[in-house]
Design a protein around this motif. Structure first.
Motif, PDB file in Angstrom:
ATOM      1  N   GLY A 101      -5.725  -3.149   0.417  1.00 47.61           N
ATOM      2  CA  GLY A 101      -5.308  -3.048   1.746  1.00 47.61           C
ATOM      3  C   GLY A 101      -3.998  -3.426   2.005  1.00 47.61           C
ATOM      4  O   GLY A 101      -3.596  -3.827   3.105  1.00 47.61           O
ATOM      5  N   ARG A 102      -3.303  -4.007   0.991  1.00 54.77           N
ATOM      6  CA  ARG A 102      -1.893  -4.598   1.082  1.00 54.77           C
ATOM      7  C   ARG A 102      -0.759  -3.830   0.629  1.00 54.77           C
ATOM      8  O   ARG A 102      -1.024  -3.074  -0.235  1.00 54.77           O
ATOM      9  CB  ARG A 102      -1.948  -5.974   0.603  1.00 54.77           C
ATOM     10  CG  ARG A 102      -3.022  -7.185   1.084  1.00 54.77           C
ATOM     11  CD  ARG A 102      -2.709  -8.503   0.611  1.00 54.77           C
ATOM     12  NE  ARG A 102      -1.326  -8.803   0.953  1.00 54.77           N
ATOM     13  CZ  ARG A 102      -0.756  -9.070   2.177  1.00 54.77           C
ATOM     14  NH1 ARG A 102      -1.671  -9.314   3.185  1.00 54.77           N
ATOM     15  NH2 ARG A 102       0.426  -9.550   2.426  1.00 54.77           N
ATOM     16  N   TYR A 103       0.160  -3.796   1.380  1.00 58.98           N
ATOM     17  CA  TYR A 103       1.401  -3.005   1.107  1.00 58.98           C
ATOM     18  C   TYR A 103       2.721  -3.715   1.373  1.00 58.98           C
ATOM     19  O   TYR A 103       2.449  -4.817   1.719  1.00 58.98           O
ATOM     20  CB  TYR A 103       1.408  -1.755   2.033  1.00 58.98           C
ATOM     21  CG  TYR A 103       0.285  -0.800   2.168  1.00 58.98           C
ATOM     22  CD1 TYR A 103      -0.068   0.307   1.277  1.00 58.98           C
ATOM     23  CD2 TYR A 103      -1.033  -1.385   2.528  1.00 58.98           C
ATOM     24  CE1 TYR A 103      -1.327   0.869   1.101  1.00 58.98           C
ATOM     25  CE2 TYR A 103      -2.179  -0.600   2.645  1.00 58.98           C
ATOM     26  CZ  TYR A 103      -2.395   0.544   1.900  1.00 58.98           C
ATOM     27  OH  TYR A 103      -3.293   1.403   1.916  1.00 58.98           O
ATOM     28  N   GLN A 104       3.868  -3.269   0.815  1.00 63.73           N
ATOM     29  CA  GLN A 104       4.973  -3.852   0.984  1.00 63.73           C
ATOM     30  C   GLN A 104       5.950  -2.746   1.391  1.00 63.73           C
ATOM     31  O   GLN A 104       6.136  -1.724   0.759  1.00 63.73           O
ATOM     32  CB  GLN A 104       5.344  -4.845   0.124  1.00 63.73           C
ATOM     33  CG  GLN A 104       6.009  -4.100  -1.214  1.00 63.73           C
ATOM     34  CD  GLN A 104       6.633  -5.409  -2.046  1.00 63.73           C
ATOM     35  OE1 GLN A 104       6.036  -6.226  -2.200  1.00 63.73           O
ATOM     36  NE2 GLN A 104       7.562  -5.101  -3.080  1.00 63.73           N
ATOM     37  N   ALA A 105       6.798  -3.049   2.329  1.00 61.06           N
ATOM     38  CA  ALA A 105       7.844  -2.249   2.871  1.00 61.06           C
ATOM     39  C   ALA A 105       9.241  -2.779   2.484  1.00 61.06           C
ATOM     40  O   ALA A 105       9.328  -3.968   2.871  1.00 61.06           O
ATOM     41  CB  ALA A 105       7.813  -2.111   4.096  1.00 61.06           C
ATOM     42  N   THR A 106       9.907  -2.040   1.648  1.00 61.22           N
ATOM     43  CA  THR A 106      11.440  -2.522   1.620  1.00 61.22           C
ATOM     44  C   THR A 106      12.241  -1.739   2.235  1.00 61.22           C
ATOM     45  O   THR A 106      12.236  -0.748   2.423  1.00 61.22           O
ATOM     46  CB  THR A 106      11.805  -2.599  -0.029  1.00 61.22           C
ATOM     47  OG1 THR A 106      10.824  -3.217  -0.893  1.00 61.22           O
ATOM     48  CG2 THR A 106      13.254  -3.047  -0.215  1.00 61.22           C
ATOM     49  N   GLY A 107      12.919  -2.483   2.961  1.00 59.17           N
ATOM     50  CA  GLY A 107      14.134  -1.557   4.131  1.00 59.17           C
ATOM     51  C   GLY A 107      15.149  -2.697   4.563  1.00 59.17           C
ATOM     52  O   GLY A 107      15.518  -3.701   3.863  1.00 59.17           O
TER      53      GLY A 107
END
Lengths: 186, 180
Positions: A110-116
């Motif tokens: 349920g964990r994600y990571q957004a690179t931006g």
């Protein structure tokens, strides 16, 4: 007639894209914490908005845009009128902070990571923001935090650029309630 | 005439020195625009306040264990009552002043961390109007203390120069009692 069929086909194909969902201000919170002479200080932003195209099954199709109204900052009474001045956040020239990402990947559980790109006060930096995403009834709840260095964005210039009194690290914490796509008004 | 103990004298003058410092810094920093040096001063002011609070508790403990020397025999019942009441008020004020500052900080949402190391619990929830009210209490207490300290000093001088007794000498290190 051909146009109509094409339009219908487009509509039917639309659900295969991650549906755009809008941030609900009620219940959502964007806060931050930093140290001032080793004293933990908490603050938050009262106004922000966001568009989140996110499909938990296909996170790579996601796109996220968050906008934060700089002048809505709240730390403590004496500080609030100071931190929007040019030397700190320069709210007059740079009224919004913005985070955009089209690079989201699943970390599992349920964990994600957004690179931006995070843009504050005219400076842009690449940041990686880990978050947890869960469905809660019709809404989705997004929780996460990341640390930024205020010096990277020239938040606190001149005598404030020294980090012995006000620390360089700012922990940004967010709790976002995202409304279902159907309820999103365009 | 008996004198105060060395510890009582040391604590008395130490608290006096710290109170003078806290008052001067507090008065000076009050209207400064926000700057790193103001934050530095505010921290020092808070640390001094917490130190005074702790020292005053020590003084009270010491005072209970080592009662102060008896008052001179020439004093009337009324004068004795006044002296006793005055000292009680001074102790209450010396505790109330740092306490109000600590509460004010809590209400403003700024925790007090003694010497930047020991965090004190926030006794109140963040509430800007309450913070404002408490800052007025804190300021008013400053001027009340100033007035009471002035009376305290004048009374000591009255004992020394008018009554010509040893009330002042017994608190001043190295000052010899008058021989009678």
């Amino acid at each position: 007639m051909r146009a109509l069929i094409f339009a219908l086909a487009l509509c039917m194909s639309f659900p295969t894209f991650a549906a755009e969902r809008t941030l609900q201000t009620a219940g959502s919170r964007i806060a931050f914490a930093f140290k001032q002479m080793n004293v933990s200080m908490d603050g938050s932003f009262k106004k922000f908005s966001g568009k989140i195209n996110f499909d938990a099954a296909k996170p790579e199709t996601s796109s996220i845009e968050m906008l934060v109204d700089i002048a809505s900052i709240s730390i403590y009474e004496e500080a609030d009128p100071e931190v929007i001045k040019p030397i700190w956040l320069n709210a007059a020239a740079f009224p919004q902070a913005r985070f955009v990402s089209k690079n989201v990947k699943a970390l599992g559980g349920g964990r994600y990571q957004a690179t931006g790109t995070l843009s504050i006060k005219g400076a842009s930096r690449e940041v990686t923001v880990p978050f947890e995403y869960k469905e809660q009834g019709a809404n989705a709840i997004v929780d996460g935090q990341f640390t930024l260095k205020r010096g990277d964005y020239k938040i606190g210039e001149g005598e404030w650029s020294a980090v012995d009194i006000v620390a360089n690290d700012v922990l940004v914490k967010f709790h976002l309630v995202v409304a279902p796509a159907a309820a999103t008004k365009r | 005439m008996q004198s105060y103990t060395g510890i009582a004298k040391t604590l008395h003058w130490l608290v006096f020195a710290l109170m003078s410092g806290a008052f001067t810094v507090g008065f000076y920093m009050h209207d400064l625009p926000l700057s790193p040096s103001k934050l530095q001063l505010v921290s020092w002011h808070k640390w001094t306040g917490v130190t005074i609070f702790v020292l005053v508790l020590l003084r009270l403990t010491w005072r209970l264990m080592n009662p102060p020397p008896a008052l001179p025999t020439h004093m009337s019942k009324l004068e004795r009552g006044a002296a006793e009441g005055m000292h009680r008020v001074l102790y209450i004020l010396m505790l109330a002043m740092p306490l109000s500052g600590w509460l004010m900080s809590s209400a403003k949402g700024i925790q007090t961390v003694w010497f930047g190391v020991i965090p004190l619990p926030d006794l109140l929830y963040k509430s800007p109007p309450l913070g404002k009210a408490l800052s007025e209490v804190h300021e008013a207490l400053g001027f009340i203390i100033l007035a009471f300290v002035a009376v305290h000093v004048l009374a000591a001088f009255k004992h020394h120069f008018i009554d010509r007794d040893d009330v002042l000498a017994r608190m001043v290190p190295g000052m010899k009692p008058r021989s009678k």
